[in-house]
Design an enzyme around this catalytic site. Sequence first.
Site, PDB file in Angstrom:
ATOM      1  N   LEU A   1       0.837  -1.202   0.000  1.00  0.00           N
ATOM      2  CA  LEU A   1       0.000   0.000   0.000  1.00  0.00           C
ATOM      3  C   LEU A   1       0.872   1.251   0.000  1.00  0.00           C
ATOM      4  O   LEU A   1       2.080   1.186   0.212  1.00  0.00           O
ATOM      5  CB  LEU A   1      -0.917  -0.010   1.233  1.00  0.00           C
ATOM      6  CG  LEU A   1      -2.177  -0.881   1.110  1.00  0.00           C
ATOM      7  CD1 LEU A   1      -2.915  -0.914   2.435  1.00  0.00           C
ATOM      8  CD2 LEU A   1      -3.106  -0.342   0.023  1.00  0.00           C
ATOM      9  N   CYS A   2       0.228   2.373  -0.211  1.00  0.00           N
ATOM     10  CA  CYS A   2       0.864   3.694  -0.199  1.00  0.00           C
ATOM     11  C   CYS A   2       1.764   3.849   1.017  1.00  0.00           C
ATOM     12  O   CYS A   2       1.339   3.501   2.104  1.00  0.00           O
ATOM     13  CB  CYS A   2      -0.229   4.754  -0.180  1.00  0.00           C
ATOM     14  SG  CYS A   2       0.331   6.422   0.129  1.00  0.00           S
TER      15      CYS A   2
END
Lengths: 82, 190
Positions: free
Chosen positions: A16-17
């Site tokens: 994820l980010c």
Amino acid sequence: MDARTADRVLDCRGLLCPMPVVRIGREIEDMEPGEVVKVMATDRGSIADVPAWAADTGNEVLDWHEETDHVVFYVRRGAPAS
Amino acid sequence: MSIVARSSSGLVLTEQEVRAIVREELEAALRRDPAARRACIIASKGTLDFAYPPLILGAAAAAAGMEAAVFFTFYGLNIIHRDFRRRLKVSPVANPAMPMPVPMADTFSGLPLMKGLATTMMRAKFRKKGVATIAELLDVCRQSDVRLIACALTMEVFGYRERDFVDGVEFGGAGAFMSEARRSHVTLFI
């Protein structure tokens, strides 16, 4: 542009980010200008993040598309910043 | 078209030509502007949830080729404390936005064990979803030269020593922050 013309492959699925752009940045640093990396990601934010990152860093997203469960980007390393 | 300027060599310029030159020069200056490549972030909160944004944004700034600095002040110092794994917690108290498995009265969510439970649940959820851990984000920041700066005033007030913090932390105050911030287009208070 497809996998046959990419010089290398980077699997960012499950990350994820901000990890996709962090990983792509590291990969690109290791590449020659003009080389292309195929990136696979499951982070929906990467659809906005990767092109924005490329525009900021002088690299180029040649193409991207969605597969059934992930997104694929083809990113070409630009000329080194002068 | 009126004549508005005469160059040193005697060349006469119209308003339109002067505007074109000014526009070109401004655009060139903005392209060179080093502030566009600098980010300065303050991390003021010491809970597990608010440990993420400053580190994520710092890492994203560095990945985008920017010079990034994160100033940790007040409770934010928990994020870079050597013992951050134990110190960073999240509490359902005074946080009505926190998703709970079952509806719960405030008197109940304030019970002693609830903070530990909420923290364990958030960690488990983040891990399951694939969010990088705080340890990983700290490593990414340090490897990509994000400056981690601890607020010296808060250290004094709370009795922290330099060796209480993870490796690679610098120390500074409001002056150091302002010196960075005035040269950064991106400044955030978290």
